[in-house]
Design an enzyme around this catalytic site. Structure first.
Site, PDB file in Angstrom:
ATOM      1  N   ASP A 184      10.758  27.270  12.821  1.00 38.87           N
ATOM      2  CA  ASP A 184      11.761  28.038  12.065  1.00 38.87           C
ATOM      3  C   ASP A 184      11.550  29.524  12.399  1.00 38.87           C
ATOM      4  O   ASP A 184      10.413  30.006  12.424  1.00 38.87           O
ATOM      5  CB  ASP A 184      11.499  27.763  10.575  1.00 38.87           C
ATOM      6  CG  ASP A 184      12.571  28.305   9.654  1.00 38.87           C
ATOM      7  OD1 ASP A 184      13.701  28.531  10.119  1.00 38.87           O
ATOM      8  OD2 ASP A 184      12.274  28.476   8.453  1.00 38.87           O
TER       9      ASP A 184
ATOM     10  N   GLU B 247      20.318  32.313  15.979  1.00 40.58           N
ATOM     11  CA  GLU B 247      20.901  33.022  14.825  1.00 40.58           C
ATOM     12  C   GLU B 247      21.753  34.183  15.282  1.00 40.58           C
ATOM     13  O   GLU B 247      21.372  34.961  16.148  1.00 40.58           O
ATOM     14  CB  GLU B 247      19.788  33.526  13.890  1.00 40.58           C
ATOM     15  CG  GLU B 247      20.334  34.309  12.687  1.00 40.58           C
ATOM     16  CD  GLU B 247      19.335  34.481  11.556  1.00 40.58           C
ATOM     17  OE1 GLU B 247      18.500  33.568  11.353  1.00 40.58           O
ATOM     18  OE2 GLU B 247      19.379  35.520  10.882  1.00 40.58           O
TER      19      GLU B 247
ATOM     20  N   GLY C 196      18.681  28.732   1.688  1.00 39.45           N
ATOM     21  CA  GLY C 196      19.479  27.683   1.056  1.00 39.45           C
ATOM     22  C   GLY C 196      18.982  27.214  -0.292  1.00 39.45           C
ATOM     23  O   GLY C 196      19.627  26.367  -0.904  1.00 39.45           O
TER      24      GLY C 196
ATOM     25  N   ASN D 219      18.523  25.150   5.193  1.00 35.85           N
ATOM     26  CA  ASN D 219      17.107  25.483   5.101  1.00 35.85           C
ATOM     27  C   ASN D 219      16.766  25.825   3.652  1.00 35.85           C
ATOM     28  O   ASN D 219      17.388  26.712   3.049  1.00 35.85           O
ATOM     29  CB  ASN D 219      16.800  26.700   5.988  1.00 35.85           C
ATOM     30  CG  ASN D 219      16.602  26.298   7.425  1.00 35.85           C
ATOM     31  OD1 ASN D 219      17.031  25.230   7.839  1.00 35.85           O
ATOM     32  ND2 ASN D 219      15.957  27.158   8.197  1.00 35.85           N
TER      33      ASN D 219
ATOM     34  N   THR E 197      12.205  28.432  -1.031  1.00 34.31           N
ATOM     35  CA  THR E 197      11.666  29.226  -2.156  1.00 34.31           C
ATOM     36  C   THR E 197      11.769  28.548  -3.525  1.00 34.31           C
ATOM     37  O   THR E 197      10.776  28.481  -4.263  1.00 34.31           O
ATOM     38  CB  THR E 197      12.374  30.592  -2.215  1.00 34.31           C
ATOM     39  OG1 THR E 197      12.112  31.272  -0.989  1.00 34.31           O
ATOM     40  CG2 THR E 197      11.859  31.438  -3.369  1.00 34.31           C
TER      41      THR E 197
HETATM   42  P1  13P Z   1      14.706  30.029   1.066  1.00 29.78           P
HETATM   43  O1  13P Z   1      13.214  30.142   1.011  1.00 29.78           O
HETATM   44  O2  13P Z   1      15.389  31.260   0.547  1.00 29.78           O
HETATM   45  O3  13P Z   1      15.216  28.774   0.456  1.00 29.78           O
HETATM   46  O4  13P Z   1      15.110  29.991   2.616  1.00 29.78           O
HETATM   47  C1  13P Z   1      14.514  29.052   3.454  1.00 29.78           C
HETATM   48  C2  13P Z   1      14.882  29.369   4.855  1.00 29.78           C
HETATM   49  O5  13P Z   1      15.978  29.817   5.140  1.00 29.78           O
HETATM   50  C3  13P Z   1      13.887  29.091   5.905  1.00 29.78           C
HETATM   51  O6  13P Z   1      14.334  29.516   7.154  1.00 29.78           O
END
Ligand code: 13P
Length: 284
Positions: free
Chosen positions: A81, A133, A211, A231, A234
């Site tokens: 990622d 991206e 996401g 994705n 958090t």
């Molecule tokens: P969040 O941690 O905001 O859900 O985003 C995850 C993400 O986009 C990882 O690339």
């Protein structure tokens, strides 16, 4: 079963749903996501991001992730990622990852095209898929995000068409109002950006970053417009952190760390199952 993203994203496009990309920031987050996938029979993408290096270094995480994906009963992609350099992408491929993201969003448009095209060429020789991206994602990982204008970050459809044609990417992360980390206020997403980029890129699978922390309606609308990979990290980490807090508060006697790890894994699993069903409603 270790797979790249191609088949699962094609199936998602056919079925009109999205595949989850869940971060391996600790063993617990990886084990919880694998178990969720196996319990529901839903394929997913297990990812490691440089932002999580301090929690679990890539060199340690990568072989474990590949092994977890190989041993899983469901199709799982081991994916880098936000690969922020060509070298890191090549390293992930050599370590056996089936997919990489080259994140050139901080580069000039021309340099992003040039480096993404190179990563695609090499990754495809490995049989791996590539996400890139265009546009940029604001970060609020540690409360650092100040005032900003979301529109300044949006992906421009006219740039996306040439980018996709010249790079050969398998999926494109776009910016339409989401933020990495904690939302300071209720997010306002521009679904028309998704629509326009999808039309400009010939139905290439589009990816939503940042996401977690969105409403169920936001997920459904984004998927309806063409988002095929979400994705998510958090708010799942918050859910498992809160489960651990509750466990510790209710604990009489000594607190054993391995019990906290089990509690966290169980909480990740439940949260991942919850959103997997949101991303693929017919599985609910
Ligand atoms: P969040 O941690 O905001 O859900 O985003 C995850 C993400 O986009 C990882 O690339």
């Amino acid at each position: 079963m270790l797979v790249n993203m191609k088949g699962m994203l094609a199936d998602a496009a056919k079925g009109g749903y999205a595949v989850g990309g869940f971060n391996f920031a600790s063993l617990e987050s990886g084990l919880g996501a694998i178990r969720a996938s196996e319990e529901l029979g839903i394929p997913f993408i297990l990812e490691h991001a440089p932002a999580h290096e301090e929690y679990c270094p890539f060199d340690v995480a990568a072989p474990i992730m590949v092994q977890l994906a190989k041993a899983a009963k469901t199709p799982v992609a081991a994916h880098l990622d936000h690969g922020d350099s060509v070298e890191l992408c090549l390293k992930a491929l050599k370590l056996g990852f089936s997919s990489v993201m080259f994140d050139g969003s901080a580069l000039s448009y021309e340099e992003n095209i040039e480096k993404t095209a190179f990563v695609c060429k090499v990754a495809h020789e490995f049989g791996a898929t590539v996400e890139a991206e265009l546009g940029a994602m604001p970060h609020n990982l540690k409360g650092e995000l100040k005032e900003y204008t979301p529109e300044d970050f949006y992906t421009r459809p006219e740039e996306a068409a040439r980018f996709v044609a010249e790079t050969g990417v398998d999926a494109l992360a776009i910016s339409f109002g989401t933020v990495h980390g904690v939302y300071k206020t209720t997010p306002k997403l521009s679904f028309s950006v998704i629509d326009e980029v999808r039309k400009a890129t010939g139905d290439l699978p589009l990816v939503m970053h940042g996401g977690s922390g969105l409403s169920d309606d936001d997920y459904h609308e984004a998927i309806a417009k063409g988002i095929r990979k979400i994705n998510y990290y958090t708010y799942g980490a918050i859910a498992s952190g809160e489960a651990v807090r509750k466990y510790v508060t209710g604990c009489e006697g000594k607190v054993m760390f391995h019990d906290l790890a089990v509690c966290a894994t169980n909480a990740v699993c439940e949260d991942v199952k919850r959103v997997m069903k949101l991303f693929k409603p017919e599985a609910a």
